[in-house]
Design an enzyme around this catalytic site. Structure first.
Site, PDB file in Angstrom:
ATOM      1  N   HIS A 142     -13.281   3.515   2.757  1.00 18.07           N
ATOM      2  CA  HIS A 142     -11.957   4.255   2.231  1.00 18.07           C
ATOM      3  C   HIS A 142     -12.675   6.000   1.132  1.00 18.07           C
ATOM      4  CE1 HIS A 142      -8.937   1.216   1.529  1.00 18.07           C
ATOM      5  NE2 HIS A 142      -9.116   1.781   2.430  1.00 18.07           N
TER       6      HIS A 142
ATOM      7  N   SER B 295       1.030  -1.270   0.238  1.00 19.53           N
ATOM      8  CA  SER B 295       0.057   0.112   0.041  1.00 19.53           C
ATOM      9  C   SER B 295       0.898   1.283   0.160  1.00 19.53           C
ATOM     10  CB  SER B 295      -0.724   0.000   1.035  1.00 19.53           C
ATOM     11  OG  SER B 295      -1.532   1.566   1.558  1.00 19.53           O
ATOM     12  N   SER B 296       0.145   2.575  -0.542  1.00 22.97           N
ATOM     13  CA  SER B 296       1.020   3.407  -0.726  1.00 22.97           C
ATOM     14  C   SER B 296       1.463   4.440   1.004  1.00 22.97           C
ATOM     15  CB  SER B 296       0.361   5.113  -1.190  1.00 22.97           C
ATOM     16  OG  SER B 296      -1.216   4.735  -0.946  1.00 22.97           O
ATOM     17  N   CYS B 297       0.995   4.225   1.766  1.00 25.56           N
ATOM     18  CA  CYS B 297       1.089   4.378   3.329  1.00 25.56           C
ATOM     19  C   CYS B 297       1.831   3.584   3.701  1.00 25.56           C
ATOM     20  CB  CYS B 297      -0.540   4.155   4.005  1.00 25.56           C
ATOM     21  SG  CYS B 297      -0.062   2.298   4.158  1.00 25.56           S
TER      22      CYS B 297
ATOM     23  N   LYS C 224       2.463  -3.390   6.298  1.00 25.22           N
ATOM     24  CA  LYS C 224       2.985  -3.720   5.008  1.00 25.22           C
ATOM     25  C   LYS C 224       4.373  -3.654   4.565  1.00 25.22           C
ATOM     26  CE  LYS C 224      -1.178  -4.456   3.436  1.00 25.22           C
ATOM     27  NZ  LYS C 224      -1.528  -6.113   2.314  1.00 25.22           N
TER      28      LYS C 224
ATOM     29  N   TYR D 109      -0.974  -0.197  10.562  1.00 27.09           N
ATOM     30  CA  TYR D 109      -1.528  -1.135   9.010  1.00 27.09           C
ATOM     31  C   TYR D 109      -0.116  -0.347   8.140  1.00 27.09           C
ATOM     32  CZ  TYR D 109      -2.965  -1.773   4.417  1.00 27.09           C
ATOM     33  OH  TYR D 109      -3.654  -2.961   2.735  1.00 27.09           O
TER      34      TYR D 109
HETATM   35  O1  GFB Z   1      -9.577   6.617   1.721  1.00 24.74           O
HETATM   36  P1  GFB Z   1      -9.373   7.056   3.635  1.00 24.74           P
HETATM   37  O2  GFB Z   1     -10.266   6.989   4.800  1.00 24.74           O
HETATM   38  O3  GFB Z   1      -7.923   7.008   3.609  1.00 24.74           O
HETATM   39  O4  GFB Z   1      -9.218   8.521   3.627  1.00 24.74           O
HETATM   40  P2  GFB Z   1      -6.742   7.679   3.661  1.00 24.74           P
HETATM   41  C1  GFB Z   1      -9.105   9.309   2.561  1.00 24.74           C
HETATM   42  C2  GFB Z   1      -9.278  11.154   2.881  1.00 24.74           C
HETATM   43  O5  GFB Z   1     -10.133  11.427   2.779  1.00 24.74           O
HETATM   44  C3  GFB Z   1      -9.359  11.388   4.368  1.00 24.74           C
HETATM   45  C4  GFB Z   1     -11.244  11.870   3.655  1.00 24.74           C
HETATM   46  O6  GFB Z   1      -8.304  12.846   4.239  1.00 24.74           O
HETATM   47  C5  GFB Z   1     -10.636  11.970   4.780  1.00 24.74           C
HETATM   48  O7  GFB Z   1     -11.239  11.713   6.384  1.00 24.74           O
HETATM   49  N1  GFB Z   1     -12.952  11.708   4.028  1.00 24.74           N
HETATM   50  C6  GFB Z   1     -13.938  12.690   4.259  1.00 24.74           C
HETATM   51  C7  GFB Z   1     -13.295  11.074   4.297  1.00 24.74           C
HETATM   52  N2  GFB Z   1     -15.026  12.078   3.963  1.00 24.74           N
HETATM   53  C8  GFB Z   1     -14.252  10.156   4.089  1.00 24.74           C
HETATM   54  C9  GFB Z   1     -15.359   9.519   4.532  1.00 24.74           C
HETATM   55  O8  GFB Z   1     -16.655   9.604   4.723  1.00 24.74           O
HETATM   56  N3  GFB Z   1     -14.720   8.746   4.770  1.00 24.74           N
HETATM   57  C10 GFB Z   1     -13.496   8.750   4.541  1.00 24.74           C
HETATM   58  N4  GFB Z   1     -13.357   6.964   4.789  1.00 24.74           N
HETATM   59  N5  GFB Z   1     -12.966   9.361   4.515  1.00 24.74           N
HETATM   60  C11 GFB Z   1      -6.226   4.801   3.877  1.00 24.74           C
HETATM   61  C12 GFB Z   1      -4.695   4.515   4.980  1.00 24.74           C
HETATM   62  O9  GFB Z   1      -6.088   6.551   3.741  1.00 24.74           O
HETATM   63  O10 GFB Z   1      -5.971   4.584   2.515  1.00 24.74           O
HETATM   64  C13 GFB Z   1      -4.530   2.780   4.567  1.00 24.74           C
HETATM   65  O11 GFB Z   1      -5.948   4.655   6.549  1.00 24.74           O
HETATM   66  C14 GFB Z   1      -4.543   2.332   3.464  1.00 24.74           C
HETATM   67  O12 GFB Z   1      -3.839   2.245   4.854  1.00 24.74           O
HETATM   68  C15 GFB Z   1      -5.479   3.113   2.811  1.00 24.74           C
HETATM   69  O13 GFB Z   1      -3.654   2.838   3.188  1.00 24.74           O
HETATM   70  C16 GFB Z   1      -5.157   3.136   0.612  1.00 24.74           C
HETATM   71  O14 GFB Z   1      -6.526   7.895   1.950  1.00 24.74           O
HETATM   72  O15 GFB Z   1      -6.212   8.589   4.758  1.00 24.74           O
END
Ligand code: GFB
Length: 314
Positions: A180, A108-110, A141, A137
Site C-alpha cells: 500500500h 475493507s473500505s473498497c 469482501k 478484491y
Molecule cells: O494504498 P494504495 O496502493 O491503495 O494506493 P488504494 C493509494 C494511492 O496512493 C493511489 C498512490 O492513488 C496510488 O496511486 N500511490 C502513490 C502509491 N505512490 C504509491 C506507491 O509507491 N505505492 C502505492 N501502492 N500507491 C487499495 C485497494 O486501494 O486499498 C485495496 O487496492 C484495499 O482493495 C486497500 O482496499 C485498503 O487505497 O488505492
C-alpha cells in the site's frame, strides 16, 4: 469472551491478525489458536474442517486475507478473488457447523461504490459501480459480508463484520510492487535519503484522498465489537479524516528527513478519488482512534529503521 475462551485468530501473522493477537494477549486471553499459512491452507476445505474439529474454537477473528496495494490488486485479479472467496467461505461455513459462539469478519473500505457520496455510510453498499483496479478484491469482501449476513439470517449465527479504512502499522508489507502507499513511501523516502537521490517517484497525480488508521486502533475496535456488538449491520472503522496522497508524501518526507523533490508518475493509476468513512456508528458504541497519523507514522518508521529492514511479504 472470557480469559479462557478458545479464540481462533485466522491470519495471525498478518498486520491485522498480529495486532489482534497483541491486543488479546495484553488483556490476558490465554487460549489463542493460531496457524501459519504453511501449517494450514485456509483455502483448503478439508484442512479448515480438521482445524475446527480439533480445536473447537468458541470465537473467531477472520483476519486472514490476500491483501495488497493498488498495483497488486490490479495485477493479481484472479488470486485476490479466488483466495479471499475460499478463505471466507471455508472459515465461515465451518464456524457455523461447529457452533462458534461469535465470529468477526474483516472487510475493507473498497467495498463501496467508486463514486459514492462522502463520507461513506454503511448503507451505501451495493448502490453503484466499484472501482476497477480492485473490483475482484471488493467483490470477494462484499461476498464475505453477505456470508456473515446470510448465516445470521438463515441459521441465527452471531457473526458480525467490520470494514476498516486503509491501515498501517507493524508487520506491513514493504514490497514496492505489492504494498500500500504508506509503507511504500516510507521505504522510498528512506532509501532516497540514504542514497542521496534527487527525487522520489509518487504514483498517480497525488490528488486522491485517503484515510489512514493505525492497526492497533483497529484491533481495539475489533475487541470492542466482539464484546459488545451483536447487530447485523457491519460497521465502518476509521478516523473520519483524510488527506491527499501529496500531503501524505510531504508528511512522510518530513518524518524521514528527506530533502529532495517529489515527482508524480501519472502513468500509474490513481484508483478511487476518495473513500472517507463515516464512523459515527462505531463511535456511538464507545470507540475512537487514539493514535494520530503523524505519531503513528513516526512510530512505525522508528520500528522499521531499528530493525534495519523493510520486510517484503510474498
Ligand atoms: O494504498 P494504495 O496502493 O491503495 O494506493 P488504494 C493509494 C494511492 O496512493 C493511489 C498512490 O492513488 C496510488 O496511486 N500511490 C502513490 C502509491 N505512490 C504509491 C506507491 O509507491 N505505492 C502505492 N501502492 N500507491 C487499495 C485497494 O486501494 O486499498 C485495496 O487496492 C484495499 O482493495 C486497500 O482496499 C485498503 O487505497 O488505492
Amino acid at each position: 469472551m472470557n480469559k479462557d475462551s478458545r479464540i481462533f485468530v485466522a491470519g495471525h501473522r498478518g498486520m491485522v491478525g498480529s495486532a489482534i493477537v497483541r491486543a488479546l494477549e495484553e488483556r490476558g486471553y490465554k487460549h489463542l489458536i493460531t496457524r501459519t499459512s504453511a501449517q494450514l491452507d485456509l483455502r483448503d476445505q478439508p484442512q479448515v474442517k480438521e482445524l475446527f474439529e480439533k480445536e473447537r474454537p468458541e470465537f473467531v477473528f477472520l483476519a486472514a486475507a490476500k491483501v495488497g496495494g493498488i498495483m497488486a490488486n490490479n495485477t493479481f485479479r484472479a488470486d485476490f478473488l479466488y483466495d479471499n472467496l475460499m478463505i471466507e467461505a471455508n472459515v465461515i461455513h465451518q464456524a457455523y457447523l461447529h457452533k462458534v459462539k461469535k465470529l468477526l469478519f474483516l472487510g475493507s473500505s473498497c467495498i463501496y461504490p467508486k463514486l459514492a457520496p462522502q463520507p461513506l455510510k454503511e448503507e451505501y453498499l451495493l448502490t453503484g459501480e466499484l472501482e476497477q483496479t480492485n473490483e475482484p478484491y471488493a467483490i470477494a469482501k462484499i461476498t464475505g459480508i453477505k456470508l456473515v449476513e446470510s448465516y445470521r439470517r438463515q441459521y441465527g449465527c452471531n457473526f458480525i463484520s467490520a470494514m476498516p479504512t486503509n491501515l498501517y502499522g507493524p508487520n506491513d508489507n514493504y514490497d514496492l510492487n505489492k504494498s500500500h502507499v504508506l509503507p511504500a513511501l516510507l521505504r522510498k523516502f528512506h532509501t532516497a535519503k540514504a542514497e542521496s537521490l534527487p527525487e522520489v517517484q509518487i504514483w498517480g497525480t497525488g490528488t486522491p484522498l485517503r484515510e489512514f488508521l493505525h492497526v492497533d486502533d483497529l484491533a481495539e475496535a475489533c475487541l470492542l465489537m466482539m464484546d459488545s456488538y451483536d447487530e447485523e449491520l457491519f460497521l465502518n472503522i476509521g478516523t473520519g479524516q483524510d488527506l491527499s496522497i501529496k500531503d501524505l508524501a510531504e508528511m512522510i518526507k518530513d518524518i524521514v528527513g528527506y530533502e529532495g523533490q517529489l515527482r508524480f508518475d501519472t502513468t500509474k493509476p490513481d484508483g478511487t478519488p476518495r473513500k472517507l468513512m463515516d464512523v459515527s456508528k462505531i463511535k456511538a458504541i464507545g470507540w475512537s482512534p487514539r493514535i494520530s497519523l503523524s505519531d503513528g507514522i513516526k512510530k512505525v518508521y522508528e520500528e522499521e529503521v531499528r530493525h534495519a529492514v523493510f520486510v517484503e511479504q510474498p
